[in-house]
Design a protein around this motif. Sequence first.
Motif, mmCIF file in Angstrom:
data_model
loop_
_atom_site.group_PDB
_atom_site.id
_atom_site.type_symbol
_atom_site.label_atom_id
_atom_site.label_comp_id
_atom_site.label_asym_id
_atom_site.label_seq_id
_atom_site.Cartn_x
_atom_site.Cartn_y
_atom_site.Cartn_z
ATOM 1 N N GLN A 157 0.814 -1.206 0.000
ATOM 2 C CA GLN A 157 0.000 0.000 0.000
ATOM 3 C C GLN A 157 0.850 1.259 0.000
ATOM 4 O OE1 GLN A 157 -3.142 -0.127 2.925
ATOM 5 N NE2 GLN A 157 -4.111 -1.813 1.841
ATOM 6 N N ALA A 158 0.182 2.388 -0.245
ATOM 7 C CA ALA A 158 0.861 3.674 -0.200
ATOM 8 C C ALA A 158 1.240 4.018 1.233
ATOM 9 C CB ALA A 158 -0.060 4.755 -0.770
ATOM 10 N N PRO A 159 2.269 4.839 1.425
ATOM 11 C CA PRO A 159 2.607 5.286 2.778
ATOM 12 C C PRO A 159 1.398 5.889 3.475
ATOM 13 C CG PRO A 159 4.342 5.902 1.245
ATOM 14 C CD PRO A 159 3.210 5.368 0.410
ATOM 15 N N GLY A 160 1.208 5.505 4.733
ATOM 16 C CA GLY A 160 0.066 5.954 5.506
ATOM 17 C C GLY A 160 0.484 6.870 6.634
ATOM 18 N N PRO A 161 -0.193 6.764 7.778
ATOM 19 C CA PRO A 161 0.077 7.697 8.875
ATOM 20 C C PRO A 161 1.470 7.582 9.475
ATOM 21 C CG PRO A 161 -1.427 5.954 9.562
ATOM 22 C CD PRO A 161 -1.304 5.853 8.078
ATOM 23 N N LEU A 162 2.174 6.472 9.207
ATOM 24 C CA LEU A 162 3.529 6.300 9.726
ATOM 25 C C LEU A 162 4.597 6.580 8.679
ATOM 26 C CD1 LEU A 162 2.842 3.119 11.876
ATOM 27 C CD2 LEU A 162 3.559 5.358 12.735
ATOM 28 N N ALA A 163 4.211 7.245 7.594
ATOM 29 C CA ALA A 163 5.150 7.525 6.499
ATOM 30 C C ALA A 163 6.401 8.238 6.990
ATOM 31 C CB ALA A 163 4.457 8.355 5.424
ATOM 32 N N GLY A 164 6.239 9.174 7.933
ATOM 33 C CA GLY A 164 7.383 9.938 8.407
ATOM 34 C C GLY A 164 8.433 9.106 9.100
ATOM 35 N N ALA A 165 8.058 7.908 9.543
ATOM 36 C CA ALA A 165 9.011 7.044 10.246
ATOM 37 C C ALA A 165 10.065 6.475 9.310
ATOM 38 C CB ALA A 165 8.269 5.911 10.950
ATOM 39 N N TYR A 166 9.806 6.506 7.995
ATOM 40 C CA TYR A 166 10.785 5.982 7.051
ATOM 41 C C TYR A 166 11.014 6.945 5.887
ATOM 42 C CZ TYR A 166 6.428 4.110 4.904
ATOM 43 O OH TYR A 166 5.159 3.942 4.375
ATOM 44 N N GLY A 167 10.785 8.229 6.142
ATOM 45 C CA GLY A 167 11.128 9.258 5.173
ATOM 46 C C GLY A 167 10.255 9.309 3.951
ATOM 47 N N ALA A 168 9.031 8.796 4.045
ATOM 48 C CA ALA A 168 8.119 8.804 2.909
ATOM 49 C C ALA A 168 7.066 9.892 3.094
ATOM 50 C CB ALA A 168 7.445 7.444 2.771
ATOM 51 N N SER A 169 6.317 10.143 2.041
ATOM 52 C CA SER A 169 5.208 11.099 2.088
ATOM 53 C C SER A 169 3.903 10.336 1.986
ATOM 54 C CB SER A 169 5.308 12.088 0.928
ATOM 55 O OG SER A 169 6.509 12.834 1.010
ATOM 56 N N GLN A 170 2.977 10.633 2.857
ATOM 57 C CA GLN A 170 1.723 9.905 2.902
ATOM 58 C C GLN A 170 1.004 9.971 1.554
ATOM 59 O OE1 GLN A 170 -0.455 10.676 6.433
ATOM 60 N NE2 GLN A 170 -2.203 9.403 5.873
ATOM 61 N N GLY A 171 0.578 8.796 1.067
ATOM 62 C CA GLY A 171 -0.157 8.716 -0.185
ATOM 63 C C GLY A 171 0.692 8.855 -1.427
ATOM 64 N N SER A 172 2.018 8.685 -1.305
ATOM 65 C CA SER A 172 2.914 8.968 -2.427
ATOM 66 C C SER A 172 3.073 7.819 -3.409
ATOM 67 C CB SER A 172 4.290 9.370 -1.884
ATOM 68 O OG SER A 172 4.841 8.345 -1.070
ATOM 69 N N GLY A 173 2.382 6.727 -3.225
ATOM 70 C CA GLY A 173 2.504 5.604 -4.141
ATOM 71 C C GLY A 173 2.807 4.315 -3.400
ATOM 72 N N ALA A 174 2.246 3.222 -3.869
ATOM 73 C CA ALA A 174 2.361 1.935 -3.181
ATOM 74 C C ALA A 174 3.821 1.519 -3.037
ATOM 75 C CB ALA A 174 1.584 0.876 -3.934
#
Length: 422
Positions: A390-407
């Motif tokens: 799935q796309a980055p969700g509410p914990l995206a910041g824990a691994y340097g991602a942006s929420q909803g940025s692509g699966a």
Amino acid sequence: MTEPDTEEPAVQAPQTGRQAHASRRNFMRKVFFASGATAVATMGGAGAWAALAADETDATASAAPSGAPTGGPGGAGGPGNQSITEDFFGLTTDGKKIDDLFTVHSEGVTTAPVIAAANAFLAGLSATQKSSTQFTVHSTEWRLWSNVDVYDRQGVSIADLSDEQQALGKALLKSALSAEGLETTERIRRINQAAGEAIDNTNSFNEEAFYYTVMGTPSATEPWGFQFDGHHLVINYFVLGGQVVMSPCFWGSEPTEMEIDGTTVSVCKEEVRASLAFINSLTAAQRTVAVESTTKSNESMKAGAFADNAVQEYTGIRGTALTAAQKLKLLAIVEAFTGRAKADVARARLAEVRAHLNDTHVTWSGGIADDSAFYVRVHSPVVWVEVDCQAPGPLAGAYGASQGSGATQMHVHSVIRTPHGL
């Protein structure tokens, strides 16, 4: 440890009235068991069935939880609904049940350890804790589970328990799960805690907001079971005599790999590797049948929480079109999930899957490279598995991602269910 209250909670006694020849179909409709239990064993005539009789008072006793989830819908009628809107029927291809898929017999599964562990866990609770944790076997609590973080859960959480009580809860999980299964639960919880710390939100994401409930009274002859429910982790475990049904189960994580105290902790890799090994074993011609789309949406899961009655036709490549070696790779996807139960339970479950291997269909969306995001569904009359990157969700910041940025493979949801459950 604080001494438990001396007053015992009132647990509703099972009523009688249904005979030993009662159909499993009617039984499971009565129980509203969300997994579609694969079998119930007859243990000594009518006695086992007496506990399944017309217990009307608790059939809808569990209140529908409230609160909006942060994780979005988890399939048809997903957790955004947060309620049960219809009686349990089970997953089907066309809204019609296939009867007599699961025979009524003892599979010889050893259940004494899990019975003892469940009894010890309940005995270690105070009267107040026990009254909020133990439901009748007919309770809709079986269906009230969700993988999202803010879901309003029933039962007693790890945070509610003393160290001694926590050890009893872990012993219950250890008695039901394989070493791999237990380790998977621990890693999901550890990553949930570490990710919560990384985004400074351990109120929502931690390793203690996981809840135990027990349905029925642990017994060698009467039906009972337990549920372990929290963010990205749900285990339903139903027992009757020498048979066990461990579904539906939800296994997931965001992220799926994280550095914790100097060690890389990873989870949900087995199902990802097995899925990619299968799709890459197919010929180009076979992939044109199996692959629905070469792109992957942010969320593809169809039978997550509150999708107990999903209707999904067979799609993708059928088992009859596979070689013997490819069938083994298909089974390996299922084994990634069944292998999280004790070996005897896993063998019984996998035997059911093998018996319907030619009628098993596999559908794929997304890429097929080692690091590709993908969705796979394994679907037969007796098993339903989904692995969804799935796309980055509410914990995206824990691994340097942006929420909803692509699966991504860093956020995986997966589920195993039992279609046509009776």
